[in-house]
Design a protein around this motif. Structure first.
Motif, mmCIF file in Angstrom:
data_model
loop_
_atom_site.group_PDB
_atom_site.id
_atom_site.type_symbol
_atom_site.label_atom_id
_atom_site.label_comp_id
_atom_site.label_asym_id
_atom_site.label_seq_id
_atom_site.Cartn_x
_atom_site.Cartn_y
_atom_site.Cartn_z
ATOM 1 N N ASP A 206 0.596 -1.515 -0.244
ATOM 2 C CA ASP A 206 0.049 0.148 -0.047
ATOM 3 C C ASP A 206 1.089 1.262 -0.129
ATOM 4 O O ASP A 206 1.840 1.592 0.865
ATOM 5 N N PRO B 22 1.280 5.696 -1.460
ATOM 6 C CA PRO B 22 0.599 6.936 -1.491
ATOM 7 C C PRO B 22 -0.625 7.160 -1.727
ATOM 8 O O PRO B 22 -0.863 6.233 -3.011
ATOM 9 N N GLN B 23 -2.417 7.574 -1.319
ATOM 10 C CA GLN B 23 -2.882 7.188 -1.751
ATOM 11 C C GLN B 23 -3.614 8.898 -2.429
ATOM 12 O O GLN B 23 -4.550 8.838 -3.509
ATOM 13 N N ILE C 288 -0.872 11.499 -4.069
ATOM 14 C CA ILE C 288 0.700 12.151 -4.557
ATOM 15 C C ILE C 288 0.108 14.646 -4.997
ATOM 16 O O ILE C 288 -0.794 14.247 -5.876
ATOM 17 N N GLN D 195 1.581 3.398 -8.346
ATOM 18 C CA GLN D 195 1.337 3.014 -7.408
ATOM 19 C C GLN D 195 -0.618 3.366 -7.039
ATOM 20 O O GLN D 195 -1.562 2.998 -6.270
ATOM 21 N N SER E 75 -2.424 6.195 -7.429
ATOM 22 C CA SER E 75 -2.724 7.012 -6.475
ATOM 23 C C SER E 75 -3.568 8.220 -6.631
ATOM 24 O O SER E 75 -3.042 8.523 -8.709
ATOM 25 N N GLN F 167 -4.932 16.224 2.163
ATOM 26 C CA GLN F 167 -4.374 15.168 3.207
ATOM 27 C C GLN F 167 -3.955 14.110 2.560
ATOM 28 O O GLN F 167 -3.861 12.910 2.404
ATOM 29 N N ALA F 168 -2.622 14.784 1.846
ATOM 30 C CA ALA F 168 -1.476 14.405 1.244
ATOM 31 C C ALA F 168 -0.999 13.259 1.770
ATOM 32 O O ALA F 168 -0.359 13.925 2.936
ATOM 33 N N ASP F 169 -0.976 12.601 1.076
ATOM 34 C CA ASP F 169 0.623 11.486 1.245
ATOM 35 C C ASP F 169 1.904 11.784 0.829
ATOM 36 O O ASP F 169 2.971 10.853 2.202
ATOM 37 N N LEU F 170 1.832 12.598 0.260
ATOM 38 C CA LEU F 170 3.040 12.620 -0.464
ATOM 39 C C LEU F 170 3.550 13.888 -1.418
ATOM 40 O O LEU F 170 2.462 13.999 -2.348
ATOM 41 N N TRP G 162 4.771 15.916 5.802
ATOM 42 C CA TRP G 162 4.467 14.968 4.808
ATOM 43 C C TRP G 162 6.104 14.372 3.888
ATOM 44 O O TRP G 162 6.897 15.286 4.481
#
Length: 160
Positions: A21, A23-24, A26, A50, A52, A124-127, A154
């Protein structure tokens, strides 16, 4: 008020797989510079691999000269910003269709660091992916990339 456009298929999270799993969401900050365009391409490739969502953020930063001659310079600057948005829109539309990824183009006004941080927190960025600064002056005051890394909210990938 931000300007937002959606391209490509609607994003649906894939099935959870232990250990795979990624990053959802980016976020890629672009400004038209060569390093920012490479950062956008890197982020798009990562989003495709990914599965994403990709949010591309372009921040319109008014020039200091705009306040001195609001009518002529403001109109010229607005036209330049509009041209840049059009230049970004076409490749994003093509990429969304070819790579079959969900891409959001968000255009904001203000300070690049502040607006990128605001969008990353809100969505709510993962990257966060940005290009390295090409300005020598940023070694003294710090670049947007450096400030994003120092925020520590992040993972940040800085593309040369």
């Amino acid at each position: 008020m931000p300007f937002v456009e959606e391209y490509g298929p609607a994003w649906v999270p894939g099935p959870f797989e232990r250990g795979t799993d990624g990053p959802q969401l980016i976020l890629a900050g672009v400004d038209g510079s060569p390093t920012a365009l490479r950062a956008g391409a890197y982020a798009a490739g990562l989003a495709r691999r990914q599965r994403s969502r990709l949010v591309v953020v372009y921040v319109l930063s008014p020039s200091a000269w705009t306040g001195m001659s609001p009518s002529l310079l403001a109109a010229a600057q607005e036209q330049a910003h509009s041209d840049m948005i059009d230049e970004l829109r076409r490749p994003i539309q093509n990429l969304a269709a070819e790579a079959h990824i969900s891409i959001t183009l968000e255009v904001r006004r203000g300070d690049a660091y502040t607006e990128l941080k605001r969008v990353a927190v809100t969505r709510q960025a993962d990257l966060v992916v940005v290009g390295a600064s090409e300005s020598a002056g940023h070694r003294l005051v710090g670049s947007v990339a450096t400030r994003l890394v120092r925020a520590g909210l992040w993972p940040v990938t800085v593309v040369p």
